[in-house]
Motif scaffolding. Structure first.
Motif, PDB file in Angstrom:
ATOM      1  N   ILE A 112     -12.552  36.894 -35.583  1.00  0.00           N
ATOM      2  CA  ILE A 112     -11.716  36.837 -36.784  1.00  0.00           C
ATOM      3  C   ILE A 112     -12.315  37.639 -37.926  1.00  0.00           C
ATOM      4  O   ILE A 112     -11.832  37.553 -39.064  1.00  0.00           O
ATOM      5  N   GLY A 113     -13.344  38.435 -37.639  1.00  0.00           N
ATOM      6  CA  GLY A 113     -13.947  39.257 -38.687  1.00  0.00           C
ATOM      7  C   GLY A 113     -13.065  40.441 -39.034  1.00  0.00           C
ATOM      8  O   GLY A 113     -12.042  40.712 -38.391  1.00  0.00           O
ATOM      9  N   LEU A 136     -21.133  38.503 -54.016  1.00  0.00           N
ATOM     10  CA  LEU A 136     -21.107  37.162 -53.435  1.00  0.00           C
ATOM     11  C   LEU A 136     -20.003  37.133 -52.389  1.00  0.00           C
ATOM     12  O   LEU A 136     -18.839  37.389 -52.697  1.00  0.00           O
ATOM     13  N   GLU A 137     -20.394  36.828 -51.161  1.00  0.00           N
ATOM     14  CA  GLU A 137     -19.450  36.717 -50.056  1.00  0.00           C
ATOM     15  C   GLU A 137     -19.353  35.250 -49.662  1.00  0.00           C
ATOM     16  O   GLU A 137     -20.369  34.575 -49.505  1.00  0.00           O
ATOM     17  N   ILE A 138     -18.140  34.765 -49.494  1.00  0.00           N
ATOM     18  CA  ILE A 138     -17.921  33.394 -49.045  1.00  0.00           C
ATOM     19  C   ILE A 138     -17.284  33.469 -47.661  1.00  0.00           C
ATOM     20  O   ILE A 138     -16.115  33.830 -47.521  1.00  0.00           O
ATOM     21  N   LEU A 197     -18.807  41.729 -57.518  1.00  0.00           N
ATOM     22  CA  LEU A 197     -17.739  41.718 -56.521  1.00  0.00           C
ATOM     23  C   LEU A 197     -17.845  40.460 -55.684  1.00  0.00           C
ATOM     24  O   LEU A 197     -18.956  40.035 -55.328  1.00  0.00           O
ATOM     25  N   PHE A 198     -16.700  39.884 -55.364  1.00  0.00           N
ATOM     26  CA  PHE A 198     -16.599  38.694 -54.528  1.00  0.00           C
ATOM     27  C   PHE A 198     -15.700  39.016 -53.342  1.00  0.00           C
ATOM     28  O   PHE A 198     -14.619  39.584 -53.511  1.00  0.00           O
ATOM     29  N   PHE A 199     -16.136  38.626 -52.154  1.00  0.00           N
ATOM     30  CA  PHE A 199     -15.292  38.726 -50.969  1.00  0.00           C
ATOM     31  C   PHE A 199     -15.153  37.335 -50.387  1.00  0.00           C
ATOM     32  O   PHE A 199     -16.127  36.734 -49.934  1.00  0.00           O
ATOM     33  N   ILE A 200     -13.938  36.806 -50.416  1.00  0.00           N
ATOM     34  CA  ILE A 200     -13.654  35.439 -49.989  1.00  0.00           C
ATOM     35  C   ILE A 200     -12.917  35.490 -48.655  1.00  0.00           C
ATOM     36  O   ILE A 200     -11.785  35.967 -48.569  1.00  0.00           O
ATOM     37  N   ASP A 201     -13.570  34.999 -47.609  1.00  0.00           N
ATOM     38  CA  ASP A 201     -12.999  35.043 -46.265  1.00  0.00           C
ATOM     39  C   ASP A 201     -13.519  33.843 -45.476  1.00  0.00           C
ATOM     40  O   ASP A 201     -14.214  33.986 -44.474  1.00  0.00           O
ATOM     41  N   ALA A 202     -13.195  32.662 -45.968  1.00  0.00           N
ATOM     42  CA  ALA A 202     -13.681  31.423 -45.358  1.00  0.00           C
ATOM     43  C   ALA A 202     -12.480  30.520 -45.065  1.00  0.00           C
ATOM     44  O   ALA A 202     -11.385  31.007 -44.808  1.00  0.00           O
ATOM     45  N   ASP A 203     -12.699  29.194 -45.074  1.00  0.00           N
ATOM     46  CA  ASP A 203     -11.596  28.266 -44.809  1.00  0.00           C
ATOM     47  C   ASP A 203     -10.548  28.397 -45.902  1.00  0.00           C
ATOM     48  O   ASP A 203     -10.829  28.262 -47.079  1.00  0.00           O
ATOM     49  N   GLY A 207     -14.632  42.842 -65.548  1.00  0.00           N
ATOM     50  CA  GLY A 207     -14.753  43.956 -64.621  1.00  0.00           C
ATOM     51  C   GLY A 207     -15.089  43.539 -63.211  1.00  0.00           C
ATOM     52  O   GLY A 207     -14.995  44.360 -62.280  1.00  0.00           O
ATOM     53  N   SER A 208     -15.480  42.281 -62.998  1.00  0.00           N
ATOM     54  CA  SER A 208     -15.754  41.809 -61.638  1.00  0.00           C
ATOM     55  C   SER A 208     -14.483  41.881 -60.791  1.00  0.00           C
ATOM     56  O   SER A 208     -13.370  41.654 -61.286  1.00  0.00           O
ATOM     57  N   VAL A 209     -14.668  42.168 -59.521  1.00  0.00           N
ATOM     58  CA  VAL A 209     -13.553  42.290 -58.576  1.00  0.00           C
ATOM     59  C   VAL A 209     -13.620  41.124 -57.596  1.00  0.00           C
ATOM     60  O   VAL A 209     -14.683  40.799 -57.067  1.00  0.00           O
ATOM     61  N   ILE A 210     -12.461  40.489 -57.369  1.00  0.00           N
ATOM     62  CA  ILE A 210     -12.349  39.376 -56.425  1.00  0.00           C
ATOM     63  C   ILE A 210     -11.379  39.790 -55.321  1.00  0.00           C
ATOM     64  O   ILE A 210     -10.231  40.147 -55.608  1.00  0.00           O
ATOM     65  N   ILE A 211     -11.836  39.738 -54.079  1.00  0.00           N
ATOM     66  CA  ILE A 211     -10.992  40.073 -52.931  1.00  0.00           C
ATOM     67  C   ILE A 211     -10.887  38.836 -52.056  1.00  0.00           C
ATOM     68  O   ILE A 211     -11.902  38.235 -51.686  1.00  0.00           O
ATOM     69  N   VAL A 212      -9.659  38.452 -51.730  1.00  0.00           N
ATOM     70  CA  VAL A 212      -9.414  37.298 -50.864  1.00  0.00           C
ATOM     71  C   VAL A 212      -8.685  37.803 -49.624  1.00  0.00           C
ATOM     72  O   VAL A 212      -7.624  38.427 -49.727  1.00  0.00           O
ATOM     73  N   ASP A 213      -9.241  37.531 -48.457  1.00  0.00           N
ATOM     74  CA  ASP A 213      -8.673  38.036 -47.208  1.00  0.00           C
ATOM     75  C   ASP A 213      -7.697  37.037 -46.606  1.00  0.00           C
ATOM     76  O   ASP A 213      -7.713  35.844 -46.924  1.00  0.00           O
TER      77      ASP A 213
END
Length: 233
Positions: A49-50, A72-74, A146-152, A170-176
Motif C-alpha cells: 500500500i506504499g 514529519l511523516e505519519i 512539510l508533512f506527509f500523512i499516510d496512516a490510518d 509556508g508549511s506544506v501538508i500532503i494527505v494521501d
C-alpha cells in the motif's frame, strides 16, 4: 483517433499501470536502495500500500520546491516514501517518521540505513496520536516544513490538526488516499476510513490558516488521490 474513441482505453486500469511504468522508468527509476527497500518490504510481508515510484518522486520534488529542511511523516510502512523525502533534504535536514507497527518500523530502519539516510531520518513507533503530543513537547522538535500523512485514515482529521500545531507559515501538508476509489462521496459513515477522510476535508475547508486542493489520480495503485494544503498564517 478522436477523443470519444480513446475513452475505453483511458478507463482501463491496465493502461493506468502501463503509463505509471512508462513515466517511472523515464523520470523516477528505482535505484539500488529503492529496489532493495521494496524487496525487503515484500519479504517481510508488509502490505503493498506504499506510494508508487512516480508518487515518491512527486513527494521529493514538493519537498525540494518548498526548500524543506524538516519533514514529519505519519505512516512509515517500509520506508519507501521516507527514502524519497529524506533524499530531498539538504545537509543538516531532519525527517521524523511515525509508525504504529514495530515490525514495520524495523524494516523501514534497515531500508533507511541501507540507503545511507539513517542519520537524517528517524522512525518512531507507537500510535501517532500518542506520539505526536510527546513530539510537540520536545525542545526544537518543530516546526516542520512539510508533512506527509499516510496512516490510518479514520484519524486523518486529528493528524491534520497536529500538523497545524507543528507547522509554520509556508508549511506544506500532503494527505494521501483521499478519494478512495470515489467512496469519499459516500456520507453514510459505514466505512471509518471514508468517514475520517470526509471529516478531514471539512476540517481543512473551515480552517482559515489553510489554502488547499485535492487531485484525483489513477495508476498502478488504482483510483485515488491526494490533498495538498499550505499553511498561510
Amino acid at each position: 483517433m478522436n477523443q470519444k474513441s480513446q475513452q475505453p482505453r483511458a478507463q482501463n486500469p491496465e493502461v493506468w499501470r502501463a503509463v505509471d511504468g512508462y513515466v517511472t522508468d523515464l523520470l523516477a527509476p528505482d535505484d539500488e536502495a529503492l529496489t532493495a527497500a521494496q524487496a525487503a518490504s515484500a519479504r517481510a510481508g508488509l502490505p503493498e500500500i506504499g506510494v508508487a515510484g512516480n508518487q515518491g518522486k512527486l513527494l521529493y520534488l514538493l519537498a525540494r520546491a518548498r526548500g524543506a529542511r524538516t519533514v514529519l511523516e505519519i505512516g512509515t510502512l517500509g520506508g519507501y516514501s521516507t527514502i524519497w523525502l529524506a533524499r530531498a533534504l539538504p545537509e543538516g535536514g531532519r525527517l521524523i517518521s511515525l509508525e504504529y507497527s514495530e515490525a514495520h518500523a524495523e524494516v523501514a530502519r534497515a531500508n533507511l540505513s541501507r540507503a545511507g539516510l539513517d542519520a537524517i531520518a528517524e522512525v518512531r513507533t507507537g500510535a501517532a496520536l500518542e506520539t505526536l503530543p510527546k513530539l510537540a513537547a520536545e525542545p526544537g522538535a518543530g516546526p516542520f516544513d512539510l508533512f506527509f500523512i499516510d496512516a490510518d485514515k479514520k484519524n486523518n482529521p486529528r493528524y491534520v490538526e497536529w500538523a497545524l500545531k507543528l507547522s509554520r507559515p509556508g508549511s506544506v501538508i500532503i494527505v494521501d488516499n483521499v478519494v478512495r476509489g470515489g467512496a469519499v462521496l459516500s456520507g453514510d459513515g459505514a466505512d471509518e476510513a471514508v468517514a475520517g477522510t470526509r471529516e478531514m476535508f471539512e476540517v481543512v475547508a473551515r480552517e482559515p490558516r489553510l489554502e488547499a486542493t485535492a487531485v484525483q489520480t489513477v495508476g498502478s495503485k488504482g483510483y485515488d488521490g491526494f490533498l495538498m494544503a499550505v499553511v498561510t498564517d
